[in-house]
Write an enzyme that holds these catalytic residues in place. Structure first.
Site, PDB file in Angstrom:
ATOM      1  N   SER A   1     -25.122 -16.679   9.871  1.00  0.00           N
ATOM      2  CA  SER A   1     -24.318 -15.706   9.133  1.00  0.00           C
ATOM      3  C   SER A   1     -23.106 -15.290   9.953  1.00  0.00           C
ATOM      4  O   SER A   1     -23.220 -14.951  11.131  1.00  0.00           O
ATOM      5  CB  SER A   1     -25.162 -14.463   8.807  1.00  0.00           C
ATOM      6  OG  SER A   1     -24.406 -13.509   8.094  1.00  0.00           O
TER       7      SER A   1
ATOM      8  N   SER B   1     -22.911 -15.264   4.940  1.00  0.00           N
ATOM      9  CA  SER B   1     -22.132 -14.338   5.761  1.00  0.00           C
ATOM     10  C   SER B   1     -21.956 -13.028   5.020  1.00  0.00           C
ATOM     11  O   SER B   1     -22.245 -12.920   3.824  1.00  0.00           O
ATOM     12  CB  SER B   1     -20.742 -14.909   6.083  1.00  0.00           C
ATOM     13  OG  SER B   1     -20.824 -16.108   6.806  1.00  0.00           O
TER      14      SER B   1
ATOM     15  N   ASP C   1     -20.730 -12.397  10.467  1.00  0.00           N
ATOM     16  CA  ASP C   1     -20.711 -10.963  10.185  1.00  0.00           C
ATOM     17  C   ASP C   1     -19.453 -10.377  10.818  1.00  0.00           C
ATOM     18  O   ASP C   1     -19.413 -10.110  12.020  1.00  0.00           O
ATOM     19  CB  ASP C   1     -21.961 -10.296  10.751  1.00  0.00           C
ATOM     20  CG  ASP C   1     -23.248 -11.004  10.336  1.00  0.00           C
ATOM     21  OD1 ASP C   1     -23.290 -11.509   9.194  1.00  0.00           O
ATOM     22  OD2 ASP C   1     -24.190 -11.052  11.140  1.00  0.00           O
TER      23      ASP C   1
END
Length: 375
Positions: free
Chosen positions: A276, A238, A278
């Site tokens: 991920s 991340s 974000d």
């Protein structure tokens, strides 16, 4: 060491004196880094604190906004920001399994300021996963570590790389972590400053781009710390981003600034992995005297605030994108090799990066790099 220290220029904007989020007046940053080897596992973690205003900031909130590009992560306090448009506490970065203890420690710190009044707080804590290098199940971050990071928070230069919350993080399959950068607008564009601080823990190596150059194409065959059977897949992880500015922005404008972190992330080669998380937040210190939320004291029913005209906001978008792009690269350049949990994660390293840049057509001109041609 940052990306500029090795002669690579990112974008066309001008950094502030520290090239850091602390170039925004009043913003302070503190780290507590944990590196230890124990029988139960390797400790490679920590906490980073960003204070929007020095002193009793909770009684002088900032307008703020947030944006989630991909939600494979977690954060506390964002719903209140979306609802009220206010940031009323410090922001903390840590690892995925330590969000709760960090949040509780920030609540305890707030109580030390306000006593037993009816005032409440919803701290903002952002996380990325450091379980490849760190014994994340051991939950080694404690309230004491949070308070130590707060006590160490200061303006001026900010330590980068494998420090604080970024200690055990991996970025583009190299050692990642904390990075920061800033941009100061020209007087005709308002003269304001935008600063970014990232915790970079995302990305595939083959996607890495530096100043527009596809260095990942020549670095892709280096040994990877990821093993699908044990440590996960390349690209997992991340990135969390905080953007600060002294431009007087309203909450919806802060949210617009937060969205532009996506552009800086994309320029380095991120933002396309489902694995991920974000998550981005932006705040403005450009208005003072905003009433504290739900403090229980009588206030005037109408307040006066200032706001940047929409005709002047585009340069702030440019500055935000460039600051995030450079902050990520600074995290990569500043980090060192790290071993933990039986895994070795190499640093990108200045020499390796410069060699890769030259292989894909970059060349040094004066004190900065040329931009890649359109073709």
């Amino acid at each position: 060491m940052g990306i500029r220290d090795i002669g690579v220029r990112v974008g066309h904007g001008t950094p502030g004196p520290f090239n850091s989020i602390t170039d925004v007046q009043g913003v302070r940053v503190g780290h507590r880094t944990l590196v230890e080897n124990r029988a139960e596992g390797s400790i490679r973690t920590g906490v980073t604190i960003i204070e929007p205003r020095a002193g009793i900031a909770r009684f002088d909130p900032c307008f703020a906004g947030c944006h989630v590009l991909n939600g494979n992560g977690d954060a506390t306090g964002l719903e209140w920001i979306r609802e009220a448009g206010l940031l009323t506490t410090p922001i903390a970065y840590t690892n995925t399994h330590s969000v709760g203890v960090v949040r509780d420690a920030l609540v305890a710190a707030e109580r030390a300021w306000v006593g037993n009044s009816q005032y409440w707080c919803m701290p903002v804590v952002l996380e990325t996963f450091d379980g490849v290098l760190n014994d994340i199940w051991g939950q080694h971050v404690t309230a004491a570590h949070v308070h130590e990071a707060q006590a160490q928070a200061s303006s001026g230069p900010v330590a980068e790389g494998s420090v604080g919350g970024g200690t055990g993080m991996i970025c583009h399959e190299f050692k990642g972590g904390i990075g920061t950068a800033s941009r100061r607008l020209a007087p005709e564009d308002g003269g304001w400053t935008v600063g970014a601080l990232v915790q970079a823990n995302y990305g595939r190596r083959d996607a890495l781009r530096v100043a527009g150059y596809p260095v990942g194409e020549v670095l892709r065959n280096l040994p990877s710390p990821f093993d699908r059977r044990q440590t996960g897949v390349p690209g997992m992880g991340s990135i969390v981003v905080t953007l600060a500015t002294d431009a007087p922005l309203l909450p919806h404008q802060c949210e617009q600034i937060a969205r532009r972190a996506s552009i800086g992330l994309a320029r380095v080669g991120g933002g396309t992995e489902y694995s991920s998380g974000d998550i981005f937040i932006a705040f403005s210190v450009g208005n003072r005297g905003i009433p504290p939320a739900n403090y229980g004291k009588a206030i005037e029913p109408v307040i006066s605030v200032r706001s940047v005209s929409q005709d002047f906001i585009s340069p702030l978008f440019v500055a935000a994108a460039e600051a995030v792009e450079e902050a990520i690269l600074n995290a990569l350049v500043a980090a060192d090799d790290m071993d933990g949990q039986g895994v070795h994660v190499p640093a990108l390293g200045a020499a390796r990066l410069l060699t890769a840049l030259e292989q894909v057509g970059w060349r040094r001109e004066a004190d900065h790099a040329t931009c890649p041609s359109a073709d």
